[in-house]
Design an enzyme around this catalytic site. Structure first.
Site, mmCIF file in Angstrom:
data_model
loop_
_atom_site.group_PDB
_atom_site.id
_atom_site.type_symbol
_atom_site.label_atom_id
_atom_site.label_comp_id
_atom_site.label_asym_id
_atom_site.label_seq_id
_atom_site.Cartn_x
_atom_site.Cartn_y
_atom_site.Cartn_z
ATOM 1 N N HIS A 1 -11.167 -1.797 4.708
ATOM 2 C CA HIS A 1 -10.890 -1.346 6.073
ATOM 3 C C HIS A 1 -11.474 0.032 6.381
ATOM 4 O O HIS A 1 -11.157 0.597 7.427
ATOM 5 C CB HIS A 1 -9.368 -1.320 6.278
ATOM 6 C CG HIS A 1 -8.711 -0.342 5.346
ATOM 7 N ND1 HIS A 1 -8.658 -0.539 3.985
ATOM 8 C CD2 HIS A 1 -8.126 0.853 5.564
ATOM 9 C CE1 HIS A 1 -8.071 0.500 3.412
ATOM 10 N NE2 HIS A 1 -7.729 1.351 4.357
ATOM 11 N N ASP A 2 -12.291 0.572 5.480
ATOM 12 C CA ASP A 2 -12.858 1.904 5.692
ATOM 13 C C ASP A 2 -14.380 1.921 5.780
ATOM 14 O O ASP A 2 -14.957 2.943 6.144
ATOM 15 C CB ASP A 2 -12.468 2.838 4.521
ATOM 16 C CG ASP A 2 -11.000 3.209 4.528
ATOM 17 O OD1 ASP A 2 -10.398 3.254 5.612
ATOM 18 O OD2 ASP A 2 -10.451 3.454 3.428
ATOM 19 N N ASP B 1 0.858 -1.179 0.000
ATOM 20 C CA ASP B 1 0.000 0.000 0.000
ATOM 21 C C ASP B 1 0.898 1.233 0.000
ATOM 22 O O ASP B 1 1.714 1.388 0.907
ATOM 23 C CB ASP B 1 -0.854 -0.036 1.282
ATOM 24 C CG ASP B 1 -2.177 0.645 1.130
ATOM 25 O OD1 ASP B 1 -2.193 1.733 0.547
ATOM 26 O OD2 ASP B 1 -3.185 0.093 1.606
ATOM 27 N N ASP C 1 -2.997 4.973 -2.348
ATOM 28 C CA ASP C 1 -3.947 5.641 -1.456
ATOM 29 C C ASP C 1 -4.384 7.001 -2.030
ATOM 30 O O ASP C 1 -3.565 7.736 -2.585
ATOM 31 C CB ASP C 1 -3.231 5.862 -0.115
ATOM 32 C CG ASP C 1 -4.160 6.250 1.000
ATOM 33 O OD1 ASP C 1 -4.972 5.408 1.406
ATOM 34 O OD2 ASP C 1 -4.070 7.399 1.487
ATOM 35 N N GLU D 1 -6.720 3.904 -5.504
ATOM 36 C CA GLU D 1 -7.896 4.284 -4.729
ATOM 37 C C GLU D 1 -8.243 5.673 -5.228
ATOM 38 O O GLU D 1 -7.623 6.666 -4.855
ATOM 39 C CB GLU D 1 -7.607 4.330 -3.225
ATOM 40 C CG GLU D 1 -8.876 4.593 -2.434
ATOM 41 C CD GLU D 1 -8.644 5.157 -1.033
ATOM 42 O OE1 GLU D 1 -9.523 4.988 -0.181
ATOM 43 O OE2 GLU D 1 -7.610 5.793 -0.778
HETATM 44 C C1 NOJ Z 1 -7.648 5.975 2.470
HETATM 45 C C2 NOJ Z 1 -7.373 4.806 3.357
HETATM 46 O O1 NOJ Z 1 -8.072 3.690 2.863
HETATM 47 C C3 NOJ Z 1 -7.798 5.200 4.746
HETATM 48 O O2 NOJ Z 1 -7.782 4.122 5.635
HETATM 49 C C4 NOJ Z 1 -6.888 6.313 5.212
HETATM 50 O O3 NOJ Z 1 -7.332 6.767 6.473
HETATM 51 C C5 NOJ Z 1 -6.905 7.478 4.233
HETATM 52 N N1 NOJ Z 1 -6.809 7.060 2.871
HETATM 53 C C6 NOJ Z 1 -5.774 8.426 4.511
HETATM 54 O O4 NOJ Z 1 -4.559 7.875 4.104
#
Ligand code: NOJ
Length: 595
Positions: free
Chosen positions: A380-381, A149, A251, A317
């Site tokens: 994970h979000d 990542d 990210d 992402e």
């Molecule tokens: C996206 C990530 O998936 C998330 O977990 C993170 O808090 C934010 N970007 C900031 O890096």
């Protein structure tokens, strides 16, 4: 009196009209996909080698590991690299081909790894560089691929680069972050951070200036427009590629650049997320989201990846319209990102055959071969997908069958394969740094827009067994509490139970291997008229194999004729069967056949 009444009625009517418009704007799906589609080039001719072996990433299946919550080997209540290594055989045995790891690099862990303070060393509670080398090696030994990542938008405010940068206006790294003078006593412009509640600008006394942080204040944005920063980032990318990492998840990729004249962003009535138009929290993110430089950056990264002959890849992402996504992939030449996450199903979905069909048609229209869509339901979000399925495992079976038989790269988040539920840790006890910002927002609104205000709840420890600590840790106290339901939802039990969700994943991933048509074949829906209501049917075909999938999205039994003669061999059945040309799908049943 009548006049007053008349004016009151008019004002009331106008307010009502405005409110209706506001609700429609914020809650309806207002995408005009057809117009967007017309703007896109009809021909895609990839610039780089398209040989099958280099393009393995188009056909893989990805399992996401969140290291902090996967497996604790040393009893400190926090997952670690040794723990992960001990579970590689499990991941392999389920059938996944690629593993993506959320960050385990050195970090103060304020955003649990998404706040990096050294891209080339490892946070001690997870392990060290030697262990990472051995992780890469062990993954490859099992004939799987490994994806790291990369958080390139920002670092931690504890990164030595930032500490140096903030120390004065004339140090060697003074331009490594985005610094601006304020206007009198106010920030340089009206940009808000990602949650839209506070300014994205943060004052630092030493420089009497503000730094920009698109995410949270402890995550200052790198100044990627500075060639020195870019060069350093490229070095880091190569460092990991030289260690044989097969790819990267990038990210918040399209937040990386800003318009360097820093104009105010326009205001909008859009409160809920309308990422496809770059509008949310009453701000149109015209100048700090999806800037043209990000497309160039994607191409530069791609060039680096392509200089390794064995096929490395990156997935972004990214947020935005399908046009944004296609631009990032490299419009005509496919010379940008290899893949982009498509998040519609992750945020919300309607569990119906019509909805799923419509989404697939949309994805097939925007990402025709040689492009490949992605299917992702949990990470994970966000709340775990089973929450959007009323915690009904039968529906999870359907979701998995759909995902693993569709044309596209499937992403499965740890625990999704056993139907782990979303936890219930209250907002007030959250470790997630985003949670604080949601405290003041009414619950009904949070639910309506589909956010998970406390991301701890999708990060609770992996449930390996019914024993105390769920087989995750020998320590009673774990960084996040183990969910109570580990006694009934866990890997160990599901491995024994031939009807479990885990067995569904295992069977389907095995079928994907045996029938590569599920990876590379064309995708065609069976006409609705030929199927009962609520049943989705589709055909995957290549020159050698044809596989047909039937999914019953309802709780009613469905019986119909198998009109496709010769397709009598059942590859997979879950609450469904084929008997002398007649297909029976019980409630939420699935059937896969071939000839
Ligand atoms: C996206 C990530 O998936 C998330 O977990 C993170 O808090 C934010 N970007 C900031 O890096």
């Amino acid at each position: 009196m009548r006049r007053i009444l008349k004016y009151t009625a008019i004002i009331f009517g106008l307010i009502l009209l405005f409110l209706t418009y506001f609700v429609w704007l914020n809650l309806a799906d207002n995408h005009n996909n057809e117009a967007l589609l017309d703007e896109l080039p009809s021909q895609i001719t990839p610039k780089y080698d398209t040989s099958e072996s280099k393009n393995w990433w188009k056909q893989t299946s990805v399992y996401q590991v969140y290291p902090r919550s996967y497996k604790d080997s040393d009893g400190d209540g926090i997952g670690d690299l040794n723990g992960i290594i001990s579970k590689l055989d499990y991941i392999k045995s389920v059938g996944f081909e690629t593993i993506w790891f959320s960050p385990f690099f050195k970090s103060p862990q304020k955003d649990h790894g998404y706040d990096i303070s050294d891209y080339q060393s490892i946070q001690p509670e997870y392990g060290n560089l030697v262990l990472v080398d051995s992780l890469i090696n062990e993954v490859h030994k099992r004939d799987m691929k490994i994806v790291f990542d990369l958080v390139l938008n920002h670092t931690s405010n504890q990164h030595p680069w930032f500490l140096e940068s903030k120390s004065s206006k004339d140090n060697p790294k003074s331009d490594w972050y985005v610094w601006k003078d304020g206007k009198a006593d106010t920030p340089p412009n009206n940009w808000k951070n990602i949650l839209g509640q506070i300014s994205a600008w943060n004052y630092v006394k030493e420089r009497d200036q503000y730094y920009y942080a698109a995410f949270l204040p402890f995550q200052p944005d790198l100044n990627m427009s500075n060639p020195e920063v870019k060069a350093e980032i490229f070095k880091i990318v190569k460092f990991w590629l030289d260690k044989d990492v097969d790819g990267f998840r990038l990210d918040i990729f399209n937040f990386i650049f800003e318009d360097t004249s820093y104009p105010d962003n326009p205001s909008t009535l859009q409160l809920s997320n309308n990422m496809s138009e770059g509008k949310w929290a009453f701000e149109e993110h015209k100048y700090n989201f999806h800037q043209p430089e990000v497309l160039e950056f994607a191409k530069e990264l791609r060039e680096i990846l392509e200089s390794y002959s064995d096929g490395r890849f990156m997935i972004g992402e990214v947020f935005g319209s399908h046009r944004h996504m296609r631009e990032l992939l490299g419009l005509e030449k496919q010379d940008g990102l290899n893949l982009v996450f498509l998040f519609d199903f992750l945020e919300r979905f309607e569990f119906s055959a019509d909805y799923f069909r419509q989404k697939v048609e949309e994805y097939e229209a925007f990402y025709p071969s040689p492009l490949v869509p992605t299917y992702v339901f949990s990470n994970h979000d966000q709340a775990r997908s089973i929450t959007r399925l009323d915690n009904d495992v039968r529906k999870a079976d359907i979701l998995a069958t759909f995902q693993l038989t569709m044309r596209g790269v499937p992403f499965t988040y740890q625990g999704e394969e056993i139907g782990m539920t979303t936890g219930e840790i209250p907002l007030t006890e959250a470790q997630d740094p985003l949670s604080e910002g949601w405290l003041a927002v009414p619950k009904w609104f949070r639910e309506e827009i589909g956010v998970l205000p406390n991301r701890d709840n999708c990060r609770t420890p992996m449930q390996w067994s019914k024993e105390t600590g769920a087989g995750f840790s020998s320590n009673d106290i774990t960084w996040l509490p183990v969910q109570q339901n580990h006694t009934s939802i866990n890997v160990e039990d599901q491995l024994q139970d031939k009807n479990s969700l885990l067995q569904t994943y295992k069977s389907l991933l095995a079928i994907r291997k045996q029938y590569p048509v599920l990876k590379d074949g064309t995708m065609k829906f069976i006409d609705n008229e030929e199927l009962p209501e609520d049943v989705l049917g589709y055909i995957r075909a290549n020159s050698e194999q044809t596989v047909i999938v039937y999914l019953n999205f309802s709780d009613k039994d469905k019986i119909f004729n198998n009109n496709l003669e010769g397709y009598n061999k059942v590859l997979f059945q879950k609450r469904g069967n084929l008997n002398e040309g007649e297909i029976k799908l019980n409630s939420f049943g699935a059937l896969i056949v071939t000839n």
